[in-house]
Design a protein around this motif. Structure first.
Motif, short mmCIF file in Angstrom:
data_model
loop_
_atom_site.label_atom_id
_atom_site.label_comp_id
_atom_site.label_asym_id
_atom_site.label_seq_id
_atom_site.Cartn_x
_atom_site.Cartn_y
_atom_site.Cartn_z
N ILE A 27 21.96 7.05 -9.86
CA ILE A 27 21.05 8.16 -10.11
C ILE A 27 20.68 8.17 -11.58
O ILE A 27 21.52 7.92 -12.44
CB ILE A 27 21.66 9.50 -9.69
CG1 ILE A 27 20.60 10.60 -9.71
CG2 ILE A 27 22.86 9.87 -10.54
CD1 ILE A 27 20.96 11.82 -8.93
N ILE A 28 19.40 8.46 -11.84
CA ILE A 28 18.97 8.60 -13.22
C ILE A 28 18.85 10.09 -13.53
O ILE A 28 18.79 10.91 -12.65
CB ILE A 28 17.62 7.88 -13.45
CG1 ILE A 28 16.53 8.45 -12.52
CG2 ILE A 28 17.77 6.40 -13.24
CD1 ILE A 28 15.15 7.89 -12.79
N PHE A 29 18.84 10.39 -14.80
CA PHE A 29 18.74 11.78 -15.24
C PHE A 29 19.78 12.65 -14.54
O PHE A 29 19.47 13.71 -13.97
CB PHE A 29 17.35 12.35 -14.99
CG PHE A 29 16.27 11.57 -15.66
CD1 PHE A 29 15.21 11.06 -14.93
CD2 PHE A 29 16.30 11.32 -17.02
CE1 PHE A 29 14.21 10.33 -15.54
CE2 PHE A 29 15.31 10.58 -17.65
CZ PHE A 29 14.25 10.09 -16.89
N PHE A 30 21.02 12.20 -14.58
CA PHE A 30 22.12 12.95 -13.96
C PHE A 30 22.14 14.38 -14.43
O PHE A 30 22.44 15.30 -13.67
CB PHE A 30 23.44 12.25 -14.31
CG PHE A 30 24.67 13.01 -13.90
CD1 PHE A 30 25.41 13.73 -14.83
CD2 PHE A 30 25.10 12.99 -12.58
CE1 PHE A 30 26.56 14.42 -14.46
CE2 PHE A 30 26.24 13.68 -12.20
CZ PHE A 30 26.97 14.39 -13.14
N SER A 31 21.81 14.61 -15.68
CA SER A 31 21.97 15.92 -16.29
C SER A 31 21.08 16.99 -15.66
O SER A 31 21.37 18.18 -15.81
CB SER A 31 21.68 15.85 -17.79
OG SER A 31 20.33 15.46 -18.00
N SER A 54 22.15 22.57 -14.00
CA SER A 54 21.78 21.70 -15.11
C SER A 54 21.74 22.44 -16.43
O SER A 54 22.05 21.87 -17.48
CB SER A 54 20.43 21.04 -14.84
OG SER A 54 19.43 22.03 -14.64
N GLY A 55 21.39 23.71 -16.40
CA GLY A 55 21.32 24.49 -17.62
C GLY A 55 22.64 25.00 -18.11
O GLY A 55 22.72 25.62 -19.18
N ALA A 69 37.93 25.65 -13.24
CA ALA A 69 36.80 25.52 -14.17
C ALA A 69 36.06 24.23 -13.91
O ALA A 69 36.68 23.16 -13.84
CB ALA A 69 37.29 25.57 -15.60
N ILE A 70 34.76 24.34 -13.77
CA ILE A 70 33.91 23.17 -13.55
C ILE A 70 33.23 22.80 -14.87
O ILE A 70 32.84 23.68 -15.65
CB ILE A 70 32.87 23.44 -12.44
CG1 ILE A 70 32.10 22.17 -12.07
CG2 ILE A 70 31.93 24.57 -12.83
CD1 ILE A 70 31.22 22.33 -10.84
N SER A 71 33.10 21.51 -15.11
CA SER A 71 32.44 21.04 -16.31
C SER A 71 31.82 19.68 -16.02
O SER A 71 32.08 19.09 -14.96
CB SER A 71 33.42 20.94 -17.49
OG SER A 71 34.45 20.01 -17.20
N ARG A 72 31.01 19.20 -16.94
CA ARG A 72 30.38 17.91 -16.72
C ARG A 72 30.26 17.15 -18.04
O ARG A 72 30.19 17.75 -19.10
CB ARG A 72 29.00 18.09 -16.08
CG ARG A 72 27.97 18.76 -16.96
CD ARG A 72 26.79 19.29 -16.14
NE ARG A 72 26.04 18.24 -15.49
CZ ARG A 72 25.16 18.46 -14.49
NH1 ARG A 72 24.95 19.70 -14.07
NH2 ARG A 72 24.50 17.46 -13.95
#
Length: 117
Positions: A27-31, A54-55, A69-72
């Motif tokens: 996948i591109i643009f994962f963010s 995404s935000g 807690a979720i994070s990326r």
């Protein structure tokens, strides 16, 4: 083809911690995608654990607020779930989900978390 691979599950004693990872490929643009963690306990329906848009907006199941807690890390195409103060009722298969803006979603195959009392 988009693939999600979860890791980090295992056996932990009650009160312990685990950090799950979900690595996305293909996948591109994962963010720009929304990422989420779900779980399914034996004999129960799959339920939402946490969502990270995404935000940066996050949402959690009410019963898990303060413990999970979720994070990326967009540079690594990876989303994490930090789980603290684990309880036996947290035992489940944990799944990662990616939601694209076009409505398509993808699931990983899951990672098993077992919390012993």
């Amino acid at each position: 083809q988009v693939q999600l691979v979860e890791s980090g599950g295992g056996l932990v004693q009650a009160g312990g911690s685990l950090r799950l990872s979900c690595a996305a490929s293909g996948i591109i643009f994962f963010s720009i995608n929304t990422m989420a963690w779900y779980r399914q306990a034996p004999g129960k329906q799959r339920e939402l654990v946490a969502v990270l848009a995404s935000g940066g907006t996050t949402n959690y199941a009410d019963s898990l607020k303060g413990r999970f807690a979720i994070s990326r890390d967009n540079a690594k195409n990876t989303v994490y779930l930090q789980m603290n103060s684990l309880k036996p009722e947290d035992t489940a298969v944990y799944y990662c989900r990616l939601d694209r803006r076009d409505g398509t979603n993808y699931w990983g195959k899951g990672t098993l978390v077992t919390v012993s009392s």
